[in-house]
Enzyme design. Structure first.
Site, PDB file in Angstrom:
ATOM      1  N   ASP A  82      -3.346  63.562   4.151  1.00  0.00           N
ATOM      2  CA  ASP A  82      -3.665  64.719   4.321  1.00  0.00           C
ATOM      3  C   ASP A  82      -4.547  65.143   5.425  1.00  0.00           C
ATOM      4  O   ASP A  82      -5.163  64.378   6.009  1.00  0.00           O
ATOM      5  CB  ASP A  82      -4.782  64.810   2.920  1.00  0.00           C
ATOM      6  CG  ASP A  82      -4.178  64.790   1.621  1.00  0.00           C
ATOM      7  OD1 ASP A  82      -2.967  64.074   1.373  1.00  0.00           O
ATOM      8  OD2 ASP A  82      -4.597  65.132   0.538  1.00  0.00           O
ATOM      9  N   ASP A  83      -4.729  66.417   5.621  1.00  0.00           N
ATOM     10  CA  ASP A  83      -5.592  67.243   6.563  1.00  0.00           C
ATOM     11  C   ASP A  83      -5.231  67.283   7.905  1.00  0.00           C
ATOM     12  O   ASP A  83      -6.033  67.754   8.877  1.00  0.00           O
ATOM     13  CB  ASP A  83      -7.151  66.523   6.255  1.00  0.00           C
ATOM     14  CG  ASP A  83      -7.805  66.686   5.115  1.00  0.00           C
ATOM     15  OD1 ASP A  83      -7.087  67.232   4.350  1.00  0.00           O
ATOM     16  OD2 ASP A  83      -8.867  65.934   5.113  1.00  0.00           O
ATOM     17  N   HIS A 136      -8.664  74.460   3.007  1.00  0.00           N
ATOM     18  CA  HIS A 136      -9.147  73.371   2.532  1.00  0.00           C
ATOM     19  C   HIS A 136     -10.099  73.760   1.197  1.00  0.00           C
ATOM     20  O   HIS A 136     -11.014  72.991   1.205  1.00  0.00           O
ATOM     21  CB  HIS A 136      -9.441  72.155   3.272  1.00  0.00           C
ATOM     22  CG  HIS A 136      -9.646  71.036   2.673  1.00  0.00           C
ATOM     23  ND1 HIS A 136     -10.445  70.279   1.665  1.00  0.00           N
ATOM     24  CD2 HIS A 136      -8.264  69.946   2.646  1.00  0.00           C
ATOM     25  CE1 HIS A 136      -9.997  69.204   1.660  1.00  0.00           C
ATOM     26  NE2 HIS A 136      -9.034  68.960   1.945  1.00  0.00           N
ATOM     27  N   TYR A 173      -8.848  68.143  -2.599  1.00  0.00           N
ATOM     28  CA  TYR A 173      -9.732  67.417  -3.530  1.00  0.00           C
ATOM     29  C   TYR A 173      -8.996  67.118  -4.874  1.00  0.00           C
ATOM     30  O   TYR A 173      -9.870  66.671  -5.823  1.00  0.00           O
ATOM     31  CB  TYR A 173     -11.127  68.066  -3.830  1.00  0.00           C
ATOM     32  CG  TYR A 173     -11.793  68.696  -2.798  1.00  0.00           C
ATOM     33  CD1 TYR A 173     -12.648  67.974  -1.876  1.00  0.00           C
ATOM     34  CD2 TYR A 173     -11.503  70.063  -2.154  1.00  0.00           C
ATOM     35  CE1 TYR A 173     -13.251  68.488  -0.442  1.00  0.00           C
ATOM     36  CE2 TYR A 173     -12.477  70.677  -1.069  1.00  0.00           C
ATOM     37  CZ  TYR A 173     -12.888  69.788  -0.290  1.00  0.00           C
ATOM     38  OH  TYR A 173     -13.479  70.213   0.926  1.00  0.00           O
ATOM     39  N   HIS A 233      -5.548  60.017   4.606  1.00  0.00           N
ATOM     40  CA  HIS A 233      -5.908  60.935   5.546  1.00  0.00           C
ATOM     41  C   HIS A 233      -5.564  60.711   7.282  1.00  0.00           C
ATOM     42  O   HIS A 233      -5.599  59.484   7.515  1.00  0.00           O
ATOM     43  CB  HIS A 233      -7.176  61.377   5.530  1.00  0.00           C
ATOM     44  CG  HIS A 233      -7.608  62.008   4.039  1.00  0.00           C
ATOM     45  ND1 HIS A 233      -7.788  61.064   3.171  1.00  0.00           N
ATOM     46  CD2 HIS A 233      -7.832  63.431   3.804  1.00  0.00           C
ATOM     47  CE1 HIS A 233      -8.405  61.948   2.144  1.00  0.00           C
ATOM     48  NE2 HIS A 233      -8.139  63.101   2.230  1.00  0.00           N
TER      49      HIS A 233
END
Length: 362
Positions: A82-83, A136, A173, A233
Site C-alpha cells: 500500500d501507499d 488516504h 486502514y 507498504h
C-alpha cells in the site's frame, strides 16, 4: 506513409511508436480541511447522482470483501503493498524483477501524480495495480460525494499513466462498511482487505521494524498459513527493504507469490466499463494515447473512436450533470510526439498538430 513536399525536397513521414506523458501539473483536485485536520477532496453531487442513477445495464451488487486467495494451488500467497508509488517502491520492483515475480500495488492518486514513472514501471513489469484513493482518508467518515471523488480521481490518475481502469480498491486502514462498499460498486469497484497484517506501518523508521515483520511471517509460516493476502507498504524505503526479507521467507517456505487477480482467479482486473463510460460520456477524456508506446494504427484508432461515439450515444447526461461534470479537469493535453524519417535518412520531430493531420489523411 505520407509524402509531404517541403520546397524541392520530399519528406517521407513514417508513423512509428507514439509516446505521450500525462501532465499532472495541468490538474489538481481541490481539497478541504476537515475538522480533524485531514485534507479531503471536494465532492461533486452531480457525479454521485450520475453513478447512482445510471448504468443499470452494467451495475452489479456490492461484492463481499476479498481477504484471502482461493488458488489455484494451496501454497499461493497474495503479496500486496500500500501507499506507493513512493520511496520503497523501487526496492521492491528491483527485487521482483530479479525473481521474475509479480505482486499487487495499491496506489494513492496523489502519489501517482508525483511518481508516475514508478507506476508505469510496475505495470509494465506485470504487477497488478489497484486503487487506494487519492488522499488516504477514512472512508466511513466522509460523505458519499467525497468517497466517489476519491475513487474517481485516483482511477483517473492511474488511467492517465497506464491506460487501464482498475476494478479493485483497498480502503485505507481497512475502514469500510456497507455504505462504502455500495458506493464503490456504483463505480465498478470491489473492496480488497487482507488476512495477515505485517505491522510494518507501526514500526517504520524504528529498529524494531526488522524484528517485528520477519517475526510475524515466521509465526504464520510455522503455523502452516496458506492462501493468505498480506498487508505491507512501500511508502518508505525501510518498508521496502524489510519486505524483501519477508518475500524471501515466503519463497524459502515453498509459497508461491502472486498478484491478487491470479490468486482469486480473475483474468480481467482492469475490466471496469462503468468508469470508462463515465469519462467517455462526459467528453472529458477523448485521447487514447496514454503513456504507453502505441503503434500508429488507423484501424485501432477507428475502432476506439467508434467505441467512444457508441458509448456517448448510449449514455445521457442531463444538462445540470453535464455542466457539473465539466469541473473535472483532465490531463488530456499531454504532449504527443513521434519520430519521422526523411527521404535522405534524416529525422524530424512531428508535433501533435501533424499527428492530427495524419489521422485525417489516413
Amino acid at each position: 506513409m505520407l509524402l509531404i513536399p517541403i520546397g524541392l525536397a520530399v519528406v517521407v513521414v513514417v508513423p512509428v511508436a507514439v509516446r505521450a506523458k500525462a501532465d499532472f501539473s495541468a490538474w489538481t483536485p481541490s481539497t478541504v480541511t476537515a475538522p480533524n485536520g485531514a485534507k479531503n477532496l471536494v465532492g461533486n453531487t452531480a457525479w454521485t447522482a450520475w453513478f447512482k442513477n445510471g448504468n443499470q445495464d452494467l451495475r452489479r451488487q456490492a461484492q463481499p470483501e476479498i481477504t484471502r486467495c482461493t488458488g489455484p494451488t494451496s501454497n499461493v500467497w497474495g503479496a500486496s503493498f500500500d501507499d506507493g508509488p513512493a520511496e520503497g517502491t523501487p526496492v521492491l520492483l528491483d527485487y521482483f524483477d530479479k525473481k521474475n515475480l509479480q505482486a499487487t500495488f495499491w496506489v494513492i492518486g496523489a502519489h501517482v501524480a508525483k511518481r508516475p514513472e514508478l507506476l508505469l514501471r510496475a505495470y509494465q513489469s506485470g504487477h497488478q495495480i489497484g486503487i487506494h484513493t487519492w488522499t488516504h482518508p477514512r472512508l466511513r467518515e466522509i460523505s458519499d460525494d467525497e468517497i466517489i471523488a476519491e475513487l474517481v480521481y485516483s482511477a483517473r490518475a492511474v488511467y492517465a499513466v497506464i491506460g487501464v481502469y482498475p476494478k479493485y480498491f483497498r480502503p485505507p486502514y481497512g475502514n469500510v462498511d456497507d455504505r462504502v462498499r455500495n458506493l464503490a460498486a456504483l463505480v465498478g469497484m470491489t473492496s480488497v482487505l487482507w488476512s495477515k497484517d505485517s505491522q510494518d506501518w507501526q514500526n517504520t523508521h524504528s529498529a524494531s521494524l526488522n524484528t517485528v515483520v520477519p517475526s510475524n511471517f515466521r509465526t504464520w509460516l510455522s503455523s502452516g498459513s496458506m492462501l493468505d493476502i498480506s498487508l505491507q507498504h512501500d511508502l518508505e524505503q525501510d518498508e521496502g527493504q524489510v519486505a524483501v526479507t519477508a518475500m524471501n521467507m515466503l519463497l524459502d517456505a515453498g509459497r508461491v507469490i502472486k498478484p491478487l487477480s491470479e490468486c482469486i482467479g480473475d483474468d480481467t482486473p482492469y475490466d471496469n466499463p462503468i468508469l470508462s463510460r463515465f469519462f467517455e460520456a462526459s467528453g472529458l477524456y477523448t485521447d487514447r494515447w496514454g503513456t504507453n508506446d502505441f503503434e500508429f494504427d488507423r484501424n485501432a484508432l477507428s475502432s476506439a473512436t467508434s467505441t467512444a461515439i457508441a458509448s456517448i450515444s448510449a449514455t445521457s447526461f442531463n444538462t445540470a450533470t453535464a455542466t457539473a461534470t465539466q469541473t473535472l479537469v483532465v490531463a488530456a493535453d499531454a504532449v504527443v510526439k513521434t519520430e519521422t524519417k526523411s527521404s535522405t535518412g534524416g529525422s524530424v520531430v512531428v508535433t501533435s498538430w501533424l499527428i492530427m493531420l495524419l489521422v485525417l489523411l489516413f
